[in-house]
Design a protein around this motif. Structure first.
Motif, PDB file in Angstrom:
ATOM      1  N   ARG A 199       0.848  -1.183   0.000  1.00 54.53           N
ATOM      2  CA  ARG A 199       0.000   0.000   0.000  1.00 54.53           C
ATOM      3  C   ARG A 199       0.888   1.238   0.000  1.00 54.53           C
ATOM      4  O   ARG A 199       1.924   1.267   0.662  1.00 54.53           O
ATOM      5  N   THR A 200       0.481   2.231  -0.751  1.00 54.45           N
ATOM      6  CA  THR A 200       1.245   3.480  -0.821  1.00 54.45           C
ATOM      7  C   THR A 200       0.571   4.537   0.045  1.00 54.45           C
ATOM      8  O   THR A 200      -0.614   4.817  -0.121  1.00 54.45           O
ATOM      9  N   ILE A 201       1.346   5.090   0.973  1.00 55.81           N
ATOM     10  CA  ILE A 201       0.867   6.160   1.843  1.00 55.81           C
ATOM     11  C   ILE A 201       1.464   7.477   1.353  1.00 55.81           C
ATOM     12  O   ILE A 201       2.687   7.598   1.214  1.00 55.81           O
ATOM     13  N   GLY A 202       0.619   8.436   1.082  1.00 58.22           N
ATOM     14  CA  GLY A 202       1.092   9.713   0.580  1.00 58.22           C
ATOM     15  C   GLY A 202       1.750  10.551   1.675  1.00 58.22           C
ATOM     16  O   GLY A 202       1.332  10.518   2.834  1.00 58.22           O
ATOM     17  N   VAL A 203       2.777  11.274   1.290  1.00 57.34           N
ATOM     18  CA  VAL A 203       3.418  12.244   2.190  1.00 57.34           C
ATOM     19  C   VAL A 203       3.075  13.634   1.670  1.00 57.34           C
ATOM     20  O   VAL A 203       3.449  13.994   0.551  1.00 57.34           O
ATOM     21  N   THR A 204       2.342  14.382   2.453  1.00 59.42           N
ATOM     22  CA  THR A 204       1.905  15.715   2.035  1.00 59.42           C
ATOM     23  C   THR A 204       3.076  16.661   1.890  1.00 59.42           C
ATOM     24  O   THR A 204       3.209  17.357   0.885  1.00 59.42           O
ATOM     25  N   ARG A 205       3.940  16.669   2.916  1.00 58.96           N
ATOM     26  CA  ARG A 205       5.023  17.644   2.937  1.00 58.96           C
ATOM     27  C   ARG A 205       6.111  17.219   3.899  1.00 58.96           C
ATOM     28  O   ARG A 205       5.877  16.416   4.809  1.00 58.96           O
ATOM     29  N   LEU A 206       7.281  17.752   3.680  1.00 62.39           N
ATOM     30  CA  LEU A 206       8.384  17.651   4.634  1.00 62.39           C
ATOM     31  C   LEU A 206       8.902  19.071   4.800  1.00 62.39           C
ATOM     32  O   LEU A 206       9.258  19.726   3.817  1.00 62.39           O
ATOM     33  N   HIS A 207       8.883  19.570   6.022  1.00 63.27           N
ATOM     34  CA  HIS A 207       9.383  20.925   6.232  1.00 63.27           C
ATOM     35  C   HIS A 207      10.410  20.964   7.352  1.00 63.27           C
ATOM     36  O   HIS A 207      10.493  20.061   8.179  1.00 63.27           O
ATOM     37  N   GLY A 218       6.720  19.473  43.335  1.00 62.91           N
ATOM     38  CA  GLY A 218       5.913  20.683  43.294  1.00 62.91           C
ATOM     39  C   GLY A 218       6.347  21.702  42.270  1.00 62.91           C
ATOM     40  O   GLY A 218       5.739  22.783  42.176  1.00 62.91           O
ATOM     41  N   PHE A 219       7.404  21.410  41.498  1.00 63.18           N
ATOM     42  CA  PHE A 219       7.896  22.366  40.511  1.00 63.18           C
ATOM     43  C   PHE A 219       8.150  21.650  39.177  1.00 63.18           C
ATOM     44  O   PHE A 219       8.406  20.449  39.142  1.00 63.18           O
ATOM     45  N   SER A 220       8.089  22.421  38.110  1.00 66.10           N
ATOM     46  CA  SER A 220       8.521  21.941  36.799  1.00 66.10           C
ATOM     47  C   SER A 220       9.823  22.640  36.445  1.00 66.10           C
ATOM     48  O   SER A 220       9.998  23.823  36.741  1.00 66.10           O
ATOM     49  N   ALA A 221      10.729  21.880  35.820  1.00 65.28           N
ATOM     50  CA  ALA A 221      12.021  22.433  35.407  1.00 65.28           C
ATOM     51  C   ALA A 221      12.047  22.587  33.893  1.00 65.28           C
ATOM     52  O   ALA A 221      11.335  21.882  33.164  1.00 65.28           O
ATOM     53  N   ILE A 222      12.850  23.521  33.424  1.00 62.24           N
ATOM     54  CA  ILE A 222      12.982  23.759  31.989  1.00 62.24           C
ATOM     55  C   ILE A 222      14.426  23.523  31.575  1.00 62.24           C
ATOM     56  O   ILE A 222      15.345  24.102  32.150  1.00 62.24           O
ATOM     57  N   ASP A 223      14.618  22.655  30.574  1.00 62.49           N
ATOM     58  CA  ASP A 223      15.946  22.422  29.999  1.00 62.49           C
ATOM     59  C   ASP A 223      15.906  22.914  28.554  1.00 62.49           C
ATOM     60  O   ASP A 223      15.169  22.370  27.723  1.00 62.49           O
ATOM     61  N   LEU A 224      16.689  23.948  28.250  1.00 60.08           N
ATOM     62  CA  LEU A 224      16.663  24.553  26.923  1.00 60.08           C
ATOM     63  C   LEU A 224      17.772  24.037  26.012  1.00 60.08           C
ATOM     64  O   LEU A 224      18.028  24.627  24.959  1.00 60.08           O
ATOM     65  N   ASN A 225      18.433  22.952  26.401  1.00 61.40           N
ATOM     66  CA  ASN A 225      19.465  22.382  25.515  1.00 61.40           C
ATOM     67  C   ASN A 225      18.885  21.991  24.166  1.00 61.40           C
ATOM     68  O   ASN A 225      19.555  22.076  23.139  1.00 61.40           O
ATOM     69  N   ARG A 226      17.625  21.495  24.166  1.00 63.86           N
ATOM     70  CA  ARG A 226      17.017  21.021  22.927  1.00 63.86           C
ATOM     71  C   ARG A 226      16.463  22.172  22.080  1.00 63.86           C
ATOM     72  O   ARG A 226      16.191  21.984  20.887  1.00 63.86           O
ATOM     73  N   ALA A 227      16.272  23.352  22.684  1.00 65.17           N
ATOM     74  CA  ALA A 227      15.711  24.487  21.952  1.00 65.17           C
ATOM     75  C   ALA A 227      16.632  24.875  20.792  1.00 65.17           C
ATOM     76  O   ALA A 227      17.804  25.171  20.988  1.00 65.17           O
ATOM     77  N   GLY A 228      16.080  24.843  19.585  1.00 63.82           N
ATOM     78  CA  GLY A 228      16.869  25.213  18.414  1.00 63.82           C
ATOM     79  C   GLY A 228      17.518  24.056  17.690  1.00 63.82           C
ATOM     80  O   GLY A 228      18.143  24.259  16.639  1.00 63.82           O
ATOM     81  N   VAL A 229      17.393  22.832  18.203  1.00 67.20           N
ATOM     82  CA  VAL A 229      17.923  21.671  17.486  1.00 67.20           C
ATOM     83  C   VAL A 229      17.143  21.517  16.172  1.00 67.20           C
ATOM     84  O   VAL A 229      15.926  21.640  16.158  1.00 67.20           O
ATOM     85  N   PRO A 230      17.828  21.271  15.049  1.00 64.66           N
ATOM     86  CA  PRO A 230      17.119  21.211  13.766  1.00 64.66           C
ATOM     87  C   PRO A 230      16.238  19.975  13.636  1.00 64.66           C
ATOM     88  O   PRO A 230      16.644  18.866  13.982  1.00 64.66           O
ATOM     89  N   LEU A 231      15.029  20.209  13.140  1.00 62.25           N
ATOM     90  CA  LEU A 231      14.052  19.142  12.929  1.00 62.25           C
ATOM     91  C   LEU A 231      13.588  19.145  11.479  1.00 62.25           C
ATOM     92  O   LEU A 231      13.621  20.168  10.795  1.00 62.25           O
ATOM     93  N   ILE A 232      13.106  17.991  11.050  1.00 64.35           N
ATOM     94  CA  ILE A 232      12.200  17.936   9.910  1.00 64.35           C
ATOM     95  C   ILE A 232      10.894  17.352  10.419  1.00 64.35           C
ATOM     96  O   ILE A 232      10.894  16.523  11.340  1.00 64.35           O
TER      97      ILE A 232
END
Length: 484
Positions: free
Chosen positions: A122-130, A145-159
């Motif tokens: 079966r062929t599954i269509g891919v609309t887009r890759l951005h 009682g607290f949430s922590a924020i780690d910004l090491n991942r902020a800005g890592v390139p994704l598709i």
């Protein structure tokens, strides 16, 4: 819920696959992408969105995104535009994400899948890759009682790879994801590790009566950390929607979270629409322009992809579909197998050992094949010794186990352990006579012509000889005793 009710409805699935690209630095700055670094250590004014900091596009990220798009059959757009996707999360420093909206880097791809050995493709269509940048990470279980924020991942390139709503079952969704993961591994654009977050999946699912063509209202399921988790979450959400539709309820378009421990989905928030993000062109980045020659160079540099490799393995090595699926599962295993075949000139024996002893040893050691202590050439030496009857197959397994733990050669292990196969008739007859003397009842029946006891006698001799006796010669000598 009864199967009859579920059978009235059809599942419709579209998937959004987020993949971190294998670059050394982030999408728009020089900060490291190293996973597991001290929290907030891989940051700078750009990825922290400090005033006056400007983004600069990572060239390697563009190359890898283009390579991934070509590998899944997408058309590369010569001009694409980055946009600001506005939303507020605590781990999104800018208050917006640099992404691509109406002008992505690639569109109109396809993924061929197969569910079951005898199923049609079966062929599954891919609309887009951005292309886009990743957000940081909120950590809710480290401080009471607290949430922590780690910004090491902020800005890592994704598709982000967005499929058409072409999948009709959780099994098809699983097959699609495994196929994409395999392709991306082959072109080496990402680690595709769900455990480390370099591959993440959002699943859009809706239910409609069978025979309907209009799409139902979809929900988006998040928080899935394995492909089996995706399949279970889809089944759970599909069942929930079917129950609601049977009860005359309206499906709300919302984001759902998958609770793997409880095996259920729960609402998180209303689902954002495109206009909610207030997309507009990123003013600090010019349009991305890719020349025809740039695209052609990347396309010409693509490795052999899984589908083509499977066809070649079937043609060149005459292996079964199941054997090929196992050997082609990862590019490293496929390459290791082919190196072994080159050394042994025996594809069947090579396949059996890779799928058997090699895979078992890797699982026990929890290693990938690139860190396996035995090289294809070393294993080929052992297989040659078995083929030439220098050691028995049973002894070969003992030798292999020792090779794994010591790194010694097959010949050295065989010599040290005294496992060189004995083919001398006088030695074999001596062992046979000793076994027959130790098993008088079986010996009497065997010598009287009860041939089915041959295996029992051979097994006993093999044990007595500690696997060194030549089983072929044993059978010949035993046959002579019966006819004598």
């Amino acid at each position: 819920m009864s199967a009859a009710i579920l059978d009235k409805y059809e599942m419709v699935v579209g998937l959004e696959v987020h993949v971190q690209l294998k670059t050394n630095s982030k999408a728009f700055c020089t900060c490291s992408t190293n996973f597991g670094a001290e929290p907030n250590s891989n940051t700078c004014p750009v990825c922290l969105a400090l005033p006056g900091a400007l983004p600069v596009l990572n060239e390697k990220a563009v190359e890898l995104a283009t390579k991934a798009a070509l590998a899944i059959g997408c058309r590369i757009n010569s001009t694409s535009v980055f946009a600001r996707k506005n939303y507020f999360y605590p781990d999104l420093p800018k208050g917006y994400q640099i992404s691509q909206a109406d002008k992505p880097i690639a569109e109109h791809g396809r993924i061929d899948i197969k569910v079951g050995d005898n199923a049609e493709i079966r062929t599954i269509g891919v609309t887009r890759l951005h292309m886009e940048e990743d957000a940081g990470k909120s950590i809710h279980d480290r401080f009471n009682g607290f949430s922590a924020i780690d910004l090491n991942r902020a800005g890592v390139p994704l598709i982000e790879i967005v499929s058409e709503p072409d999948m009709r079952s959780s099994a098809e969704a699983g097959a699609y994801l495994r196929t994409i993961k395999q392709i991306l591994e082959y072109v080496d654009v990402s680690d595709v590790s769900m455990e480390e977050g370099s591959l993440r999946v959002d699943a859009n699912v809706s239910a409609r009566l069978k025979g309907e063509t209009k799409l139902g209202t979809k929900t988006e399921v998040k928080n899935m950390n394995s492909f089996s988790g995706v399949e279970k979450a889809l089944e759970s959400e599909f069942e929930r929607q079917c129950i609601a539709l049977e009860n005359g309820e309206k499906i709300l378009q919302q984001t759902m979270l998958w609770d793997g421990a409880k095996g259920e989905v729960r609402p998180a928030r209303s689902k954002e629409q495109s206009h909610d993000y207030r997309y507009f062109p990123e003013p600090d980045l010019p349009p991305l322009v890719l020349t025809e020659s740039y695209i052609a160079d990347i396309k010409n540099g693509l490795p052999e992809l899984p589908a083509a490799k499977k066809e070649r393995f079937a043609k060149d090595y005459s292996l079964s579909a199941k054997e090929i699926e196992t050997l082609v599962a990862s590019p490293a295993v496929a390459e290791w197998f082919e190196q072994l075949v080159k050394e042994t000139q025996d594809a069947k024996a090579s396949a059996n050992w890779v799928m058997g002893e090699v895979m078992a040893a890797l699982n026990t050691m929890n290693r990938t094949i690139d860190r396996f202590p035995i090289s294809p050439k070393s294993l080929a030496e052992l297989l040659d010794m078995i083929r030439d009857n220098k050691v028995s197959h049973t002894a070969g397994k003992q030798i292999f186990a020792t090779m794994v733990h010591t790194g010694k050669s097959a010949a050295a292990v065989a010599d040290e352990k005294g496992l060189i196969q004995v083919g001398d008739d006088s030695a074999l007859v001596k062992w046979i006579d000793e076994v027959l003397a130790e098993m008088p009842a079986e010996a009497e029946r065997f010598l009287a012509g009860e041939k089915k006891l041959t295996g029992v006698i051979v097994g006993a001799v093999m044990r007595k000889s500690q696997g060194r006796a030549d089983p072929k010669k044993l059978n010949q000598l035993l046959a002579q005793k019966v006819t004598a």
